[in-house]
Design an enzyme around this catalytic site. Structure first.
Site, short mmCIF file in Angstrom:
data_model
loop_
_atom_site.label_atom_id
_atom_site.label_comp_id
_atom_site.label_asym_id
_atom_site.label_seq_id
_atom_site.Cartn_x
_atom_site.Cartn_y
_atom_site.Cartn_z
N ASN A 22 1.01 -1.23 0.05
CA ASN A 22 0.05 0.02 -0.04
C ASN A 22 0.88 1.16 -0.21
O ASN A 22 1.57 1.40 0.99
CB ASN A 22 -0.75 0.00 1.24
CG ASN A 22 -1.68 1.35 1.37
OD1 ASN A 22 -1.70 2.14 0.51
ND2 ASN A 22 -2.50 1.54 2.61
N LYS A 80 -0.05 4.19 -0.07
CA LYS A 80 -0.63 5.20 0.47
C LYS A 80 -0.37 6.70 -0.59
O LYS A 80 -0.43 6.50 -1.49
CB LYS A 80 0.01 5.72 1.87
CG LYS A 80 -0.01 4.38 2.51
CD LYS A 80 0.17 4.70 4.12
CE LYS A 80 0.29 3.11 4.94
NZ LYS A 80 0.34 3.45 6.50
N HIS A 140 -9.22 1.27 5.48
CA HIS A 140 -7.88 1.44 6.16
C HIS A 140 -7.92 2.37 7.38
O HIS A 140 -8.77 3.17 7.38
CB HIS A 140 -6.91 1.86 5.13
CG HIS A 140 -5.71 1.93 5.89
ND1 HIS A 140 -5.06 2.89 6.57
CD2 HIS A 140 -4.54 0.92 5.26
CE1 HIS A 140 -3.72 2.77 6.66
NE2 HIS A 140 -3.36 1.60 5.87
N GLU A 178 -4.62 -4.78 10.86
CA GLU A 178 -3.60 -3.87 11.17
C GLU A 178 -3.69 -3.02 12.44
O GLU A 178 -4.63 -2.02 12.25
CB GLU A 178 -3.38 -2.51 9.93
CG GLU A 178 -3.37 -3.39 8.62
CD GLU A 178 -3.07 -2.51 7.48
OE1 GLU A 178 -1.84 -2.58 7.05
OE2 GLU A 178 -3.70 -1.29 7.32
N GLY A 184 3.26 2.36 10.53
CA GLY A 184 4.15 3.52 10.51
C GLY A 184 5.03 4.12 11.61
O GLY A 184 5.66 4.93 11.57
P1 13P Z 1 3.57 0.49 7.47
O1 13P Z 1 4.03 -0.78 7.01
O2 13P Z 1 4.29 1.62 6.80
O3 13P Z 1 3.48 0.61 8.98
O4 13P Z 1 2.10 0.67 6.95
C1 13P Z 1 1.17 -0.48 7.35
C2 13P Z 1 -0.01 -0.11 6.38
O5 13P Z 1 -0.78 0.86 6.97
C3 13P Z 1 -0.56 -0.78 5.14
O6 13P Z 1 -1.74 -0.55 4.81
#
Ligand code: 13P
Length: 257
Positions: free
Chosen positions: A9, A11, A95, A172, A178
């Site tokens: 992802n 983002k 998400h 998640e 993050g």
């Molecule tokens: P990170 O791997 O950057 O922690 O993000 C996870 C995420 O939100 C994937 O959709």
């Protein structure tokens, strides 16, 4: 047998250049992945065409969000039908960033899931608790509630058997996204087992539904997470923007026996 999936992802990151170079690299490496993993890239919608041009069928493509309508006067939105028309196979729904920053509720998630599966695409439905919810011992009940409410339309679908085939769930934990903090493999496994039992209660073919873990997955923790019996792959944020790291993570999925 459940599909093993590693999805990146992006983002609100990426560019035409990244779409070309990273996806070109991943496509080249995908041929040597002998563990049966399906690699998915989920770029910003503007780059779907560029990513698809490089993916050439070796890598699947998805979008990060859709509106809750199929067409009409909804400036700025895209629909599941459009994602399908463009060549995507996956749509992320719910998400935690959409829930937290854009006020998406479980009810909205359910509406979107319903449209996505009606379009014949697969919804990757994201669930996860906050740190406060985990600390107060509510993590499993919060996540179970998100699963039940977000997937209510699937449970009630006329052809539920077919509808469940279009569902992937991504766990998640919000506090792991993050932040560099990952759930331990044991905690993630416990939550995945709990999600699977909720799905079973809903009448889903729970053993056939892929459950992905997301939240600071990196090349150095992927092997432990992916070796758990109910973790069928990952949803990767930051590490999916670095071609070699992303491919290493894909390699850590154990081959199905
Ligand atoms: P990170 O791997 O950057 O922690 O993000 C996870 C995420 O939100 C994937 O959709």
């Amino acid at each position: 047998m459940r599909r093993k999936i590693v999805a990146g992802n992006w983002k609100m990151n990426g560019s035409k250049d990244l779409s070309e170079k990273l996806v070109g690299y991943v496509r080249g490496e995908a041929g040597s992945l002998d563990n049966g993993v399906e690699v998915v890239i989920i770029p910003p919608a503007l780059y779907v065409g560029d990513v698809l041009a490089q993916a050439r069928g070796a890598v699947s493509v998805g979008v990060q969000n859709v509106g809750q309508w199929q067409s009409g006067a909804y400036t700025g939105e895209i629909s599941p039908e459009m994602a399908k028309d463009a060549g995507c196979h996956y749509v992320l729904v719910g998400h935690s960033e959409r829930r937290q920053l854009f006020g998406e509720t479980d009810e909205l998630v359910a509406e979107k899931v319903s449209l996505v599966i009606a379009s014949g695409l697969t919804a990757i439905v994201c669930v996860g608790e906050t740190l406060a919810e985990r600390d107060s011992g509510e993590a499993e009940s919060v996540v179970a509630d998100q699963v039940r409410k977000g997937l209510v339309a699937v449970e009630q679908a006329e052809d539920a058997g077919k509808a469940w085939k279009r569902i992937v769930v991504a766990y998640e934990p919000v506090w792991a996204i993050g932040t560099g903090k990952t759930a331990t493999a044991e905690d993630a496994q416990a939550m995945h087992a709990s999600i699977r039992s909720v799905l079973k209660d809903m009448g889903a073919p729970a053993e056939e539904i892929s459950l992905l873990y997301g939240g600071s997955v990196k090349a150095d923790n992927a092997a432990a997470l992916f070796s758990e019996p109910d973790i069928d792959g990952g949803l990767i944020g930051g590490a999916s923007l670095v071609a070699e790291d992303f491919v290493s993570i894909c390699r850590y999925v154990p081959a199905s026996t």
